[in-house]
Design an enzyme around this catalytic site. Structure first.
Site, mmCIF file in Angstrom:
data_model
loop_
_atom_site.group_PDB
_atom_site.id
_atom_site.type_symbol
_atom_site.label_atom_id
_atom_site.label_comp_id
_atom_site.label_asym_id
_atom_site.label_seq_id
_atom_site.Cartn_x
_atom_site.Cartn_y
_atom_site.Cartn_z
ATOM 1 N N HIS A 37 -11.011 -36.205 -42.729
ATOM 2 C CA HIS A 37 -10.315 -34.979 -42.053
ATOM 3 C C HIS A 37 -8.866 -35.259 -42.468
ATOM 4 O O HIS A 37 -8.273 -36.114 -42.511
ATOM 5 C CB HIS A 37 -10.630 -35.247 -40.483
ATOM 6 N N HIS A 113 -0.348 -30.370 -42.545
ATOM 7 C CA HIS A 113 -1.000 -30.497 -41.138
ATOM 8 C C HIS A 113 0.373 -30.881 -40.159
ATOM 9 O O HIS A 113 0.986 -32.067 -40.307
ATOM 10 C CB HIS A 113 -1.582 -31.638 -41.254
#
Length: 344
Positions: A37, A113
């Site tokens: 992820h 992110h």
């Protein structure tokens, strides 16, 4: 990562080539495939600004005190600790690539992110191409998504680069890929691209992969969510074992920082603790090939250790509780302030 460390973590770089004969003709979407992820979050750049898509309060904090905000964001946004080749050596075959245009980064594309990465898209994909050359019987799925601040021209350049770099290694969406068929054709890479316009223009690209993300700190709720999604079946071809769409199941090891149902909020506190991860491993052990099974299971793998039950590298990371409560406090103050002046 040094060779001894990789050995200690139980590297498995060629597991696909060693699968039983009966699985060689099974469509890839009916295989259980381990994934990571936010695969590129191991190289976040603390000198880069917070993403424009992040909550307003976080962006204001970044403007006022970047030297405090960015290291904190990096701390909770980091979900991996290894480069792509090391992740692939550990057995990962699904890579979650969230692409972005960094401010003042020129024409180069990066990943993101919370904040942006140091490594560019070109550097990461070059590394992946080299790894695939060294492992000709391994098939990797990459999910290109988010595309923060990309223009149509940026998309065009990115897709052209992917096609030129991987060439005949690309698996076509018109095929029903199995390990045997991929080996015979020299296919090693499935590219899922979440921009529909580019998918329609390029036959080498697969459409966006559905991503199951529970977004809960409670492992029992995560497992219940994944079971529910699994039994609902895939978005297309639910009843046909020979045709289907790839699906990714993310083991949501996070706690939401915002109110329930508010999708824009980013979590600041991850679920940690060996017991929680072992519960996830128990669930994974029960998954077998089939059209109602998740095609890929993705995990945060920061701080890898080997599970005694499943032998899968899953992660736990620790984020300061103080940061979480400070965020909630200022978030509450901000909304109260806004509501007060909105009324008057």
């Amino acid at each position: 990562m040094e060779d001894e460390e990789r050995l200690q973590l139980g590297g498995n770089p060629d597991w696909m080539s060693r699968l039983p004969e009966k699985l060689l003709d099974v469509p890839l979407w009916n295989l259980a495939i381990p994934g990571s992820h936010d695969s590129m979050s191991f190289c976040l750049d603390v000198s880069s600004p917070v993403l424009r898509s992040e909550p307003c309060l976080l962006r204001v904090s970044d403007r006022l005190c970047p030297c405090w905000t960015r290291p904190c964001v990096s701390r909770w946004a980091t979900t991996q600790q290894s480069v792509l080749s090391d992740q692939c050596d550990l057995g990962v075959r699904f890579l979650d690539l969230r692409i972005a245009m960094k401010p003042k980064g020129g024409l180069k594309l990066f990943f993101a992110h919370g904040i942006y990465t140091v490594m560019t898209v070109q550097e990461a994909l070059d590394e992946l191409a080299t790894w695939l050359d060294a492992h000709p019987k391994e098939i990797v799925i990459i999910s290109c998504s988010h595309f923060e601040s990309l223009t149509n021209q940026d998309h065009a350049r990115l897709v052209e680069f992917i096609i030129a770099l991987f060439g005949k290694k690309l698996c076509s969406p018109q095929d029903t890929p199995t390990l045997r068929s991929c080996w015979s054709r020299g296919h090693q890479l499935v590219v899922s691209y979440s921009d529909q316009q580019m998918v329609l223009q390029h036959s080498e690209l697969w459409p966006e992969i559905p991503y199951w993300y529970a977004d809960s700190p409670d492992p029992k709720k995560v497992i219940a969510y994944l079971d529910d999604q699994k039994h609902r079946g895939r978005p297309e071809h639910e009843e046909d074992d020979d045709e289907g769409s790839l699906a990714a199941a993310a083991l949501g090891e996070r706690a939401a920082a915002g109110p329930p149902g508010e999708r824009g909020q980013r979590p600041l506190l991850r679920l940690c603790g060996r017991q929680s991860v072992l519960l996830a491993c128990d669930w994974l052990e029960l998954q077998t090939a089939g059209h109602i099974r998740p095609g890929a299971s993705s995990s945060d793998v920061t701080g890898c250790y080997q599970s005694k039950r499943a032998g899968i590298q899953l992660g736990e990371t620790f984020c300061t509780h103080f940061l979480y409560f400070v965020y909630l406090f200022w978030n509450k103050c901000f909304h109260t302030f806004y509501k007060y002046f909105h009324i008057f």
